[in-house]
Design a protein around this motif. Sequence first.
Motif, short mmCIF file in Angstrom:
data_model
loop_
_atom_site.label_atom_id
_atom_site.label_comp_id
_atom_site.label_asym_id
_atom_site.label_seq_id
_atom_site.Cartn_x
_atom_site.Cartn_y
_atom_site.Cartn_z
N TYR A 134 -39.78 -37.91 -88.83
CA TYR A 134 -39.65 -37.44 -90.21
C TYR A 134 -39.88 -35.93 -90.31
CZ TYR A 134 -39.71 -42.41 -90.88
OH TYR A 134 -39.42 -43.74 -90.79
N LEU A 135 -40.71 -35.39 -89.45
CA LEU A 135 -40.92 -33.95 -89.42
C LEU A 135 -39.60 -33.24 -89.10
CD1 LEU A 135 -42.66 -31.39 -89.43
CD2 LEU A 135 -43.22 -31.88 -87.03
N GLY A 136 -38.90 -33.72 -88.09
CA GLY A 136 -37.61 -33.13 -87.72
C GLY A 136 -36.60 -33.20 -88.86
N GLN A 137 -36.56 -34.35 -89.54
CA GLN A 137 -35.64 -34.50 -90.67
C GLN A 137 -35.98 -33.51 -91.78
OE1 GLN A 137 -35.99 -38.62 -91.82
NE2 GLN A 137 -34.93 -39.36 -89.99
N ALA A 138 -37.27 -33.35 -92.07
CA ALA A 138 -37.70 -32.44 -93.13
C ALA A 138 -37.40 -30.99 -92.77
CB ALA A 138 -39.18 -32.62 -93.41
N LEU A 139 -37.63 -30.62 -91.51
CA LEU A 139 -37.35 -29.25 -91.09
C LEU A 139 -35.86 -28.92 -91.26
CD1 LEU A 139 -39.52 -29.02 -87.85
CD2 LEU A 139 -39.89 -27.79 -89.99
N ARG A 140 -35.01 -29.85 -90.90
CA ARG A 140 -33.57 -29.63 -91.03
C ARG A 140 -33.13 -29.56 -92.50
NH1 ARG A 140 -34.76 -31.92 -86.48
NH2 ARG A 140 -33.58 -31.45 -84.58
N LYS A 141 -33.74 -30.40 -93.34
CA LYS A 141 -33.40 -30.41 -94.76
C LYS A 141 -33.86 -29.12 -95.45
CE LYS A 141 -34.16 -33.00 -99.02
NZ LYS A 141 -34.85 -34.15 -99.61
N GLU B 221 -32.82 -25.28 -81.27
CA GLU B 221 -34.01 -24.73 -80.62
C GLU B 221 -35.04 -24.27 -81.65
OE1 GLU B 221 -33.52 -20.70 -78.70
OE2 GLU B 221 -31.43 -21.07 -79.24
N ALA B 222 -34.61 -23.82 -82.83
CA ALA B 222 -35.54 -23.41 -83.87
C ALA B 222 -36.29 -24.61 -84.43
CB ALA B 222 -34.81 -22.67 -84.99
N TYR B 223 -35.59 -25.71 -84.68
CA TYR B 223 -36.23 -26.92 -85.17
C TYR B 223 -37.20 -27.48 -84.13
CZ TYR B 223 -32.38 -26.79 -88.54
OH TYR B 223 -31.47 -26.40 -89.49
N ASP B 224 -36.78 -27.47 -82.87
CA ASP B 224 -37.62 -27.98 -81.79
C ASP B 224 -38.90 -27.15 -81.66
OD1 ASP B 224 -35.70 -29.89 -81.28
OD2 ASP B 224 -34.85 -28.85 -79.56
N ALA B 225 -38.78 -25.83 -81.72
CA ALA B 225 -39.94 -24.95 -81.59
C ALA B 225 -40.89 -25.13 -82.77
CB ALA B 225 -39.50 -23.49 -81.49
N ALA B 226 -40.37 -25.23 -83.97
CA ALA B 226 -41.22 -25.43 -85.16
C ALA B 226 -41.92 -26.77 -85.08
CB ALA B 226 -40.38 -25.33 -86.43
N GLY B 227 -41.21 -27.82 -84.68
CA GLY B 227 -41.82 -29.14 -84.53
C GLY B 227 -42.93 -29.14 -83.51
N ARG B 228 -42.72 -28.46 -82.38
CA ARG B 228 -43.78 -28.37 -81.36
C ARG B 228 -45.00 -27.65 -81.90
NH1 ARG B 228 -39.49 -27.32 -78.00
NH2 ARG B 228 -39.85 -25.08 -78.13
N ASP B 229 -44.78 -26.54 -82.62
CA ASP B 229 -45.91 -25.79 -83.17
C ASP B 229 -46.71 -26.62 -84.16
OD1 ASP B 229 -45.22 -23.61 -81.66
OD2 ASP B 229 -44.52 -22.38 -83.34
N ILE B 230 -46.03 -27.37 -84.99
CA ILE B 230 -46.72 -28.18 -85.99
C ILE B 230 -47.45 -29.35 -85.35
CG2 ILE B 230 -46.37 -29.71 -87.97
CD1 ILE B 230 -44.03 -27.80 -88.77
N ALA B 231 -46.83 -30.01 -84.38
CA ALA B 231 -47.40 -31.22 -83.78
C ALA B 231 -48.43 -30.93 -82.70
CB ALA B 231 -46.29 -32.09 -83.21
#
Length: 114
Positions: A53-60, A68-78
């Motif tokens: 759900y984090l990935g879905q929210a980041l994209r929305k 790569e931007a979504y992946d990096a942000a998700g890693r930083d948050i998680a």
Amino acid sequence: MKYTEDTLVQETTANYLRDHLGWVSIYAYNNETFGQHGLLGRANDSETVLTRYLGQALRKLNPDLPEEAYDAAGRDIAQQVAVQSVLQTNREKYELLRNGVLVSFRDEKGAVKK
């Protein structure tokens, strides 16, 4: 009516969040299935971030960025830091969610963007 934690706290809170904020609650305790295609997409119950759900929210919320931007942000948050207290971790994650996650990525021309 039985007075249990579920009826006094969980159900009451879930109903309030649904009725006043439009939220959808999922009762996963003791009936969650794990794995990528499981109920919440967690590998096990020690995962605290629902990365699906984090990935879905980041994209929305941030359309038109490279993966790569979504992946990096998700890693930083998680990401969890073992030496931090729970309070420190919660504060850090709150700041990331409130103020944004600064990530670097390359645009279609190969230039680094932030």
